[in-house]
Design a protein around this motif. Structure first.
Motif, short mmCIF file in Angstrom:
data_model
loop_
_atom_site.label_atom_id
_atom_site.label_comp_id
_atom_site.label_asym_id
_atom_site.label_seq_id
_atom_site.Cartn_x
_atom_site.Cartn_y
_atom_site.Cartn_z
N LYS A 41 5.80 87.14 -37.52
CA LYS A 41 5.39 88.53 -37.75
C LYS A 41 4.83 88.74 -39.16
O LYS A 41 4.89 89.85 -39.70
CB LYS A 41 6.55 89.50 -37.47
CG LYS A 41 7.16 89.31 -36.07
CD LYS A 41 8.30 90.24 -35.79
CE LYS A 41 8.95 89.92 -34.44
NZ LYS A 41 10.12 90.78 -34.15
N VAL A 42 4.29 87.67 -39.75
CA VAL A 42 3.65 87.77 -41.07
C VAL A 42 2.17 88.07 -40.85
O VAL A 42 1.37 87.16 -40.60
CB VAL A 42 3.84 86.47 -41.88
CG1 VAL A 42 3.16 86.60 -43.25
CG2 VAL A 42 5.31 86.15 -42.05
N ASP A 43 1.80 89.35 -40.91
CA ASP A 43 0.42 89.72 -40.63
C ASP A 43 -0.23 90.54 -41.75
O ASP A 43 -1.27 91.16 -41.54
CB ASP A 43 0.33 90.51 -39.31
CG ASP A 43 1.39 91.60 -39.21
OD1 ASP A 43 1.93 91.98 -40.27
OD2 ASP A 43 1.67 92.05 -38.09
N VAL A 49 10.34 88.01 -40.33
CA VAL A 49 10.14 88.47 -41.69
C VAL A 49 10.54 89.94 -41.84
O VAL A 49 10.91 90.39 -42.93
CB VAL A 49 8.67 88.25 -42.12
CG1 VAL A 49 7.74 89.23 -41.39
CG2 VAL A 49 8.49 88.37 -43.63
N LYS A 50 10.47 90.72 -40.78
CA LYS A 50 10.78 92.15 -40.86
C LYS A 50 12.25 92.40 -41.19
O LYS A 50 12.58 93.32 -41.94
CB LYS A 50 10.44 92.85 -39.54
CG LYS A 50 8.96 92.98 -39.25
CD LYS A 50 8.78 93.78 -37.96
CE LYS A 50 7.31 93.98 -37.63
NZ LYS A 50 7.14 94.77 -36.38
N ARG A 52 4.06 91.02 -46.34
CA ARG A 52 5.01 90.21 -45.56
C ARG A 52 4.94 88.74 -45.95
O ARG A 52 5.92 88.01 -45.80
CB ARG A 52 4.74 90.40 -44.07
CG ARG A 52 5.13 91.77 -43.57
CD ARG A 52 4.93 91.96 -42.09
NE ARG A 52 5.38 93.27 -41.66
CZ ARG A 52 5.24 93.75 -40.44
NH1 ARG A 52 4.66 93.01 -39.50
NH2 ARG A 52 5.66 94.97 -40.14
N GLN A 53 3.78 88.31 -46.45
CA GLN A 53 3.66 86.94 -46.96
C GLN A 53 4.61 86.76 -48.14
O GLN A 53 5.30 85.73 -48.26
CB GLN A 53 2.22 86.67 -47.39
CG GLN A 53 1.94 85.24 -47.83
CD GLN A 53 1.94 84.26 -46.67
OE1 GLN A 53 1.43 84.55 -45.61
NE2 GLN A 53 2.55 83.09 -46.87
N ASP A 61 7.30 88.60 -48.68
CA ASP A 61 8.67 88.73 -48.17
C ASP A 61 9.18 87.41 -47.57
O ASP A 61 10.40 87.19 -47.52
CB ASP A 61 8.73 89.82 -47.10
CG ASP A 61 8.46 91.21 -47.65
OD1 ASP A 61 8.58 91.38 -48.89
OD2 ASP A 61 8.12 92.11 -46.87
N SER A 62 8.27 86.55 -47.14
CA SER A 62 8.69 85.31 -46.48
C SER A 62 9.38 84.34 -47.43
O SER A 62 10.10 83.44 -46.99
CB SER A 62 7.47 84.62 -45.85
OG SER A 62 6.59 84.13 -46.84
N SER A 93 1.87 84.66 -37.26
CA SER A 93 2.00 85.85 -36.44
C SER A 93 1.76 85.39 -35.00
O SER A 93 0.62 85.14 -34.61
CB SER A 93 1.00 86.93 -36.83
OG SER A 93 1.02 87.99 -35.91
N THR A 119 4.38 80.41 -42.32
CA THR A 119 4.22 81.81 -41.94
C THR A 119 3.19 81.94 -40.82
O THR A 119 2.08 81.40 -40.91
CB THR A 119 3.79 82.65 -43.14
OG1 THR A 119 2.58 82.13 -43.70
CG2 THR A 119 4.87 82.67 -44.21
#
Length: 436
Positions: free
Chosen positions: A120-122, A92-93, A126-127, A129-130, A145, A143
């Motif tokens: 890497k959804v923490d 996701v980053k 970021r959720q 962004d997914s 981590s 999603t």
């Protein structure tokens, strides 16, 4: 249904971290450097009472400077073909990359179940962004981590939906011998395994250090059934400077500790060197069965006495423990490859044998009558009886009146007679003299 899950994706998205999370321990080496994993690594997992196998793969790359690129891609394709469900891991980053699109194009052509997993959804940002990963056209992204375990429960619920639960009777596997292949880098360990299993199971290149993780393979052919383990090459401690190699060496040492029999491979063109002796002594200290394989024998200029002279030189170097099978092979030409398996299984059986106490005591009386322990300062030593101890490797206790006066030469005499009467070829044995 075989219940196999493969984790695929480009380098450095967290495949090995997720693999370790699913199997519950750190089997695959994890490092921030991309391209750590090269070969396929297998592990077992269990979710809601359903067991399944997990395959970790190297990162999918194209048009890179990595010389292992083509071999890694072959391993990934083999894992996809073998699996029932594929976890396509993305990061996701970084969002969607060209390499992610390459992997997605490959997976769209398979008829296997594919789950898109965003790692890497923490946090909540970021959720959000997914959602970008819907553009890959592989359905709803899951999603997670991998490092913290967040979201892996829901993912596993979906993974095991189509898996079958095996009966308890099926889960009870018989005890299977564990045979590891160890040695210095580039002596042909991976080539030997590929020759045995008949496929490109492990990546082979002329570069030392190609294998990093310990690679487990089930071998069930020609009447043999065991786990064979390829390990990273063990170099001198002073030459190990990278963290990755340090962890590879630890895996190899742990593999020796958990094996029944170790096949030590040496390079025929180099002979037995100091590092070979270090590995050999490591096997003996852990009291594992040992087979010594001299590989690349096809590259040596030979005459009628070469094998005999080479064997004598090896035994002189490894003395005093010389009761060990020595086989001259070529993994490339398949010379005497099956002989290696036969000797390894014979050593395994030798290591497992139990000698009845009555038989052992008859043997003790015979060897003591032929050559009693030397008297010490006028005191006579009398060995009363002997028994085999309940240890994982052969150990024997001889009970006598004055054990402190029995010296090393007599212990060596007893060991040599034990090996002469009972077949302990390839097996280190321990002898203790105790007070009656």
């Amino acid at each position: 249904m075989a219940n196999i899950v493969a984790i695929v994706g480009r380098p450095n998205v967290g495949k090995s971290t997720l693999f370790n999370r699913l199997i519950g321990h750190r089997k695959a080496i994890v490092d921030k450097v991309s391209g750590v994993t090269r070969d396929r690594i297998y592990g077992k997992s269990d979710w809601n009472g359903i067991e399944f196998s997990v395959i970790d793969t190297g990162g999918w790359v194209v048009d890179s400077d990595d010389i292992f690129e083509e071999e890694i891609r072959k391993q990934v394709i083999l894992a996809i073909e073998e699996a029932d469900t594929i976890l396509f891991l993305v990061d996701v980053k970084t969002g969607i990359t060209d390499m992610d699109n390459e992997v997605a194009n490959l997976l769209r052509r398979t008829d296997k179940k594919v789950l898109l997993v965003v790692n890497k959804v923490d946090n909540s940002q970021r959720q959000l962004d997914s959602y970008e990963f819907y553009n890959l056209g592989l359905g709803d992204p899951w999603t997670v981590s991998a490092i913290s375990g967040s979201g892996t429960g829901d993912l596993l619920d979906e993974v095991v939906k189509t898996f079958t639960k095996k009966d308890d009777e099926d889960n009870e596997e018989p005890e299977i011998p564990r045979i590891s292949i160890v040695g210095k880098p580039n002596v042909g360990k991976s080539s030997l395994i590929n020759t045995l299993v008949g496929e490109e199971r492990n990546i082979v290149t002329p570069i030392a250090g190609t294998t990093r993780d310990s690679i487990h393979t089930r071998y069930n052919k020609f009447g043999h059934d065991f786990i064979i383990i390829d390990t990273a090459g063990l170099r001198k401690k002073g030459k190990v400077t990278e963290d990755l190699e340090f962890y590879s060496v630890l895996r190899s040492i742990r593999t020796i500790e958990n094996s029944d029999v170790c096949i030590l491979m040496v390079d025929a063109t180099q002979g037995i060197e100091a590092q070979d002796m270090h590995i050999f002594n490591l096997i003996l200290r852990n009291r594992k069965g040992a087979v010594l394989v001299v590989n690349k024998w096809d590259l040596v200029d030979k005459n009628a006495k070469s094998t005999k002279e080479y064997t004598e030189a090896i035994k002189k170097r490894i003395a005093p423990f010389t009761d060990i099978p020595i086989i001259f092979t070529s993994a490339i030409t398949k010379q005497r490859i099956l002989k290696v398996l036969e000797e390894a299984m014979a050593v395994y059986q030798n290591r497992r044998q139990r000698i009845a106490t009555s038989t052992l005591n008859e043997f003790t009386q015979e060897i003591v009558s032929a050559f009693p322990p030397p008297a010490y300062k006028g005191k006579f030593i009398k060995i009363k009886y002997a028994t085999q101890l309940p240890t994982h490797a052969p150990s024997f206790a001889f009970f006598c009146n004055l054990p402190q006066y029995i010296k090393e030469p007599y212990k060596r005499y007893v060991e040599n007679k034990l090996r002469e009467y009972f077949n302990f070829t390839g097996v280190p044995i321990q002898i203790f003299f105790r007070k009656k």
